[in-house]
Design an enzyme around this catalytic site. Structure first.
Site, PDB file in Angstrom:
ATOM      1  CG  HIS A  88      -1.994  -1.012   1.178  1.00 20.26           C
ATOM      2  ND1 HIS A  88      -2.894  -1.150   0.151  1.00 20.26           N
ATOM      3  CD2 HIS A  88      -2.273  -2.013   2.058  1.00 20.26           C
ATOM      4  CE1 HIS A  88      -3.694  -2.177   0.403  1.00 20.26           C
ATOM      5  NE2 HIS A  88      -3.330  -2.707   1.548  1.00 20.26           N
ATOM      6  CG  ASP A 125      -3.685  -8.685   0.367  1.00 19.96           C
ATOM      7  OD1 ASP A 125      -2.837  -9.090   1.165  1.00 19.96           O
ATOM      8  OD2 ASP A 125      -4.621  -7.928   0.683  1.00 19.96           O
ATOM      9  CG  HIS A 127      -6.639  -4.938   1.597  1.00 19.51           C
ATOM     10  ND1 HIS A 127      -6.051  -5.641   2.619  1.00 19.51           N
ATOM     11  CD2 HIS A 127      -7.838  -4.524   2.053  1.00 19.51           C
ATOM     12  CE1 HIS A 127      -6.859  -5.653   3.662  1.00 19.51           C
ATOM     13  NE2 HIS A 127      -7.944  -4.978   3.341  1.00 19.51           N
TER      14      HIS A 127
END
Length: 159
Positions: A88, A125, A127
């Protein structure tokens, strides 16, 4: 006589009682304080929480572990870093509890030192690996594939 609880729409005291109750006022104050603090942190780009030296060391080791695993995978055919996957973090700032993007660092390092001609990051994943996709989007020798849930963090998905 027992005190009657405050009524709040949608919050029930119990399944069969039918009474509606409010959370304690102290809990409401704490929740309000947290929401205001979070909103301020989101607005104020200069806001940064304090960072402990042990945390900095751990993050550095995590990134170094991913780079080592990538180099080992090139020489032996397989390697893994269970501490990595911080997908991220963006180029200029951390995101989603990820201070640095170990996948992008390893990819760009391998390309820069000539250890790899091309890099593909496969991210499986819940996300999206939004930081990895954003960082590597400007590198023509790198590609990312992210399989993730549509309604999970981050709200705005990278292309």
């Amino acid at each position: 006589p027992a005190r009657r609880p405050l009524a709040v729409r949608g919050v029930r005291a119990g399944r069969s009682s039918g009474q509606r109750v409010a959370p304690p006022r102290s809990l409401c104050r704490v929740r309000g304080w947290l929401l205001r603090r979070y909103a301020r942190a989101e607005r104020d780009a200069a806001y940064r929480p304090a960072v402990e030296p042990a945390m900095v060391r751990a993050v550095r080791l995590e990134v170094a572990g991913t780079l080592l695993a990538a180099r080992l995978a090139l020489s032996t055919g397989i390697a893994c870093n269970l501490g990595g996957g911080t997908h991220h973090a963006q180029r200029a700032a951390g995101s989603g509890f990820n201070p640095f993007n170990d996948l992008a660092v390893a990819s760009l390092a391998l390309l820069a030192e000539g250890a790899a001609r091309r890099v593909l990051v496969v991210d499986l994943d819940v996300h999206q690996g939004d930081g990895t996709a954003a960082i590597l989007s400007e590198e023509p020798r790198a590609a990312t594939f992210s399989m993730h849930a549509a309604r999970a963090f981050p709200v705005r998905k990278q292309r």
